[in-house]
Write an enzyme that holds these catalytic residues in place. Structure first.
Site, PDB file in Angstrom:
ATOM      1  N   VAL A  61       0.599  -1.075  -0.290  1.00  0.00           N
ATOM      2  CA  VAL A  61       0.033  -0.063   0.019  1.00  0.00           C
ATOM      3  C   VAL A  61       1.000   0.830   0.226  1.00  0.00           C
ATOM      4  O   VAL A  61       2.096   1.646   0.731  1.00  0.00           O
ATOM      5  CB  VAL A  61      -1.172  -0.173   1.379  1.00  0.00           C
ATOM      6  CG1 VAL A  61      -1.938   1.190   1.488  1.00  0.00           C
ATOM      7  CG2 VAL A  61      -1.802  -0.925   1.503  1.00  0.00           C
ATOM      8  N   HIS A 118       9.980   5.862  -2.216  1.00  0.00           N
ATOM      9  CA  HIS A 118       8.761   5.399  -2.441  1.00  0.00           C
ATOM     10  C   HIS A 118       7.754   4.664  -1.232  1.00  0.00           C
ATOM     11  O   HIS A 118       8.315   3.497  -1.632  1.00  0.00           O
ATOM     12  CB  HIS A 118       8.361   5.391  -3.022  1.00  0.00           C
ATOM     13  CG  HIS A 118       6.419   6.140  -3.867  1.00  0.00           C
ATOM     14  ND1 HIS A 118       5.936   6.911  -5.699  1.00  0.00           N
ATOM     15  CD2 HIS A 118       5.473   5.891  -3.200  1.00  0.00           C
ATOM     16  CE1 HIS A 118       4.748   6.355  -4.867  1.00  0.00           C
ATOM     17  NE2 HIS A 118       4.284   6.739  -3.813  1.00  0.00           N
ATOM     18  N   VAL A 119       7.749   5.497  -0.189  1.00  0.00           N
ATOM     19  CA  VAL A 119       7.337   4.878   1.155  1.00  0.00           C
ATOM     20  C   VAL A 119       5.853   4.141   1.415  1.00  0.00           C
ATOM     21  O   VAL A 119       5.458   4.596   0.500  1.00  0.00           O
ATOM     22  CB  VAL A 119       6.762   6.011   2.535  1.00  0.00           C
ATOM     23  CG1 VAL A 119       8.238   5.682   2.711  1.00  0.00           C
ATOM     24  CG2 VAL A 119       6.251   6.732   2.434  1.00  0.00           C
ATOM     25  N   HIS A 120       5.595   2.618   1.604  1.00  0.00           N
ATOM     26  CA  HIS A 120       4.998   1.853   0.909  1.00  0.00           C
ATOM     27  C   HIS A 120       4.991   0.930   2.698  1.00  0.00           C
ATOM     28  O   HIS A 120       6.026   0.107   3.398  1.00  0.00           O
ATOM     29  CB  HIS A 120       5.492   1.060  -0.170  1.00  0.00           C
ATOM     30  CG  HIS A 120       6.345   0.036   0.014  1.00  0.00           C
ATOM     31  ND1 HIS A 120       7.790   1.005  -0.581  1.00  0.00           N
ATOM     32  CD2 HIS A 120       7.193  -1.352  -0.119  1.00  0.00           C
ATOM     33  CE1 HIS A 120       8.166  -0.358  -0.785  1.00  0.00           C
ATOM     34  NE2 HIS A 120       8.036  -1.104  -0.878  1.00  0.00           N
ATOM     35  N   LEU A 121       3.265   0.003   2.949  1.00  0.00           N
ATOM     36  CA  LEU A 121       2.979  -0.938   3.888  1.00  0.00           C
ATOM     37  C   LEU A 121       3.114  -1.559   2.934  1.00  0.00           C
ATOM     38  O   LEU A 121       2.573  -2.019   1.981  1.00  0.00           O
ATOM     39  CB  LEU A 121       2.050  -0.161   4.379  1.00  0.00           C
ATOM     40  CG  LEU A 121       1.654  -0.741   5.078  1.00  0.00           C
ATOM     41  CD1 LEU A 121       2.533  -1.021   6.285  1.00  0.00           C
ATOM     42  CD2 LEU A 121       0.017  -0.892   5.888  1.00  0.00           C
TER      43      LEU A 121
END
Ligand SMILES: [Zn+2]
Length: 160
Positions: A61, A118-121
């Protein structure tokens, strides 16, 4: 270190990670949903299947915005990323009934991030007898279901 598994998708990933002409999250959000395995889009964030999963149903996400640090997320982005995480858990529970989950952020290359800017979970389903979290984020598991089949199931349930 865990034993190396036969995981050709990870090899492909390792070989291609530094050759990508752009950010995979920015490319995914600009592309065709089915091609990019995007299962859900909201206003500030979206969810997609990890093409190089650690376990069946491994979701990512991310905010639409190309930001590299967790602290840069706006309130709206942070909230929506977590809402999507919750919805992903519910959809995965219906399809796979996993016994547990790991939700996590790998921030920085040293922490295991393949994409650092690009940060993501990560949302990773877990079952009794699989490896614990650190091997999961550092290695790969055998995937029993094709991404295409899972994509169909997830989008059918999640988009309602
Ligand atoms: Zn990006």
């Amino acid at each position: 270190m865990t034993r190396p598994l036969w995981a050709p998708w990870r090899l492909e990933y390792i070989q291609s990670a530094d050759e990508q002409p752009g950010c995979v999250f920015c490319l995914a959000q600009a592309g065709d949903d089915e091609e990019q395995l995007v299962v859900r889009r909201c206003e500030a964030a979206f969810a997609l299947l990890n093409r190089f999963p650690y376990a069946s149903g491994h979701l990512l996400v991310a905010p639409y915005r190309h930001v590299g640090t967790y602290g840069e997320l706006t309130d709206a982005e942070a909230l929506e990323v977590h809402h999507l995480g919750q919805q992903g858990l519910a959809a995965l529970a219906e399809i796979y009934a996993p016994q547990g989950y790991n939700l996590g952020w790998n921030l920085g290359r040293v922490a295991g991030a393949g994409i650092v800017d690009h940060v993501h979970l990560h949302v990773v389903p877990r079952w009794e007898g699989d490896t614990n979290f650190m091997p999961v984020v550092g290695d790969a598991r055998v995937i029993v279901q094709s991404l295409e089949a899972l994509y169909e199931l997830l989008t059918a349930r999640w988009r309602g």
